[in-house]
Design a protein around this motif. Structure first.
Motif, PDB file in Angstrom:
ATOM      1  N   SER A 135       9.161  -1.797   4.340  1.00 35.25           N
ATOM      2  CA  SER A 135       8.502  -0.492   4.339  1.00 35.25           C
ATOM      3  C   SER A 135       8.191  -0.053   2.920  1.00 35.25           C
ATOM      4  N   ARG A 136       9.064  -0.392   1.967  1.00 35.61           N
ATOM      5  CA  ARG A 136       8.788  -0.066   0.550  1.00 35.61           C
ATOM      6  C   ARG A 136       7.591  -0.863   0.034  1.00 35.61           C
ATOM      7  N   GLU A 137       7.526  -2.120   0.431  1.00 38.75           N
ATOM      8  CA  GLU A 137       6.397  -2.971   0.017  1.00 38.75           C
ATOM      9  C   GLU A 137       5.080  -2.477   0.590  1.00 38.75           C
ATOM     10  N   GLY A 138       5.143  -1.939   1.811  1.00 43.35           N
ATOM     11  CA  GLY A 138       3.930  -1.504   2.497  1.00 43.35           C
ATOM     12  C   GLY A 138       3.612  -0.049   2.317  1.00 43.35           C
ATOM     13  N   GLY A 139       4.318   0.652   1.444  1.00 42.99           N
ATOM     14  CA  GLY A 139       4.021   2.061   1.205  1.00 42.99           C
ATOM     15  C   GLY A 139       4.481   2.965   2.333  1.00 42.99           C
ATOM     16  N   ASP A 140       5.527   2.605   3.028  1.00 42.89           N
ATOM     17  CA  ASP A 140       6.106   3.401   4.115  1.00 42.89           C
ATOM     18  C   ASP A 140       5.177   3.537   5.318  1.00 42.89           C
ATOM     19  N   ASN A 141       4.188   2.686   5.446  1.00 41.31           N
ATOM     20  CA  ASN A 141       3.290   2.709   6.601  1.00 41.31           C
ATOM     21  C   ASN A 141       3.715   1.632   7.594  1.00 41.31           C
TER      22      ASN A 141
END
Length: 144
Positions: A135-141
Motif C-alpha cells: 500500500s505504501r508503494e502504491g500510494g495507499d490506493n
C-alpha cells in the motif's frame, strides 16, 4: 474458488487497523468511513476476529480495536480461513484425511491438490506487513 465479501472485508479491516496503528484503538466507525463498508457489517466481522484473538477490544469513549500481534505475524490465509473456512477447491480436500471412496482412482484429484497447494502457497506467504508495504508503494490506493 471465490472469496466472499466477508473474507475480503475482514482482510481490509485488519489492514486498516494495521495502517492506522499509532498505539491508540481504532474505531469501527472510522474504519467504516475509510473503507466504505457498513459499520454493522464490520461489527459482525470484528466479532469473529476478536473471538479468535486476532484483535483486542478496548471499551469506552476512546475505545476501539488493536491488533494483538505484529502485522508480519498475520497471513492472508489465516484471516481468510477464519472467515471463509477451508480454502480447498473441492470438498474431499477440506480435511487432512481424504475420505472420498473414489480418491484412489480419481484422475482429477491431482488437479485439485495442485490447485489447493497453489492457493495455500500464495495466501500463507503474504502477511499484513506485505500488504502494508504494497500500500505504501502504491500510494495507499489498495483494493482487496
Amino acid at each position: 474458488m471465490k472469496i466472499s465479501s466477508k473474507g475480503r472485508y475482514a482482510l481490509r479491516l485488519m489492514l486498516d487497523i494495521a495502517q492506522h496503528d499509532n498505539g491508540t484503538p481504532i474505531r469501527i466507525k472510522d474504519i467504516s468511513m475509510r473503507q466504505e463498508i457498513s459499520d454493522k457489517y464490520l461489527e459482525q466481522i470484528i466479532s469473529i476476529l476478536n473471538k479468535a484473538g486476532y484483535v483486542r477490544s478496548i471499551r469506552g469513549p476512546q475505545g476501539g480495536y488493536l491488533l494483538t500481534r505484529l502485522p508480519e505475524e498475520y497471513t492472508v490465509g489465516m484471516i481468510l480461513r477464519l472467515t471463509e473456512g477451508s480454502l480447498a477447491p473441492v470438498a474431499c480436500l477440506e480435511s487432512d484425511v481424504n475420505t472420498c471412496d473414489r480418491s484412489e482412482n480419481c484422475v482429477t484429484l491431482r488437479v485439485w491438490e495442485k490447485l489447493k497447494d497453489a492457493i495455500d502457497g500464495v495466501v500463507d506467504h503474504i502477511t499484513l506487513a506485505d500488504l502494508l508495504e504494497w500500500s505504501r508503494e502504491g500510494g495507499d490506493n489498495y483494493c482487496i
